[in-house]
Design a protein around this motif. Structure first.
Motif: not given
Length: 49
Positions: A26-34
């Motif tokens: 989840a942290l990786g997905v949010v970081t990619a979106i940002v």
């Protein structure tokens, strides 16, 4: 397919730094979106008035 069993088979543990792998995904997905949002907004040209 059980992802936790696959993870446990590959790495021999169900935690990374004491946290569940789902947290890291989840942290990786949010970081990619940002990062994608920043690239899009930084690449926009300002409107001429």
């Amino acid at each position: 397919m059980n992802w936790m069993n696959l993870w446990n088979t590959l790495f021999g543990t169900q935690e990374i730094c004491g946290l569940d792998p789902g947290f890291w995904v989840a942290l990786g997905v949010v970081t990619a979106i940002v990062i994608i949002e920043n690239l899009v907004f930084w690449g926009m040209k300002p409107k001429n008035r």
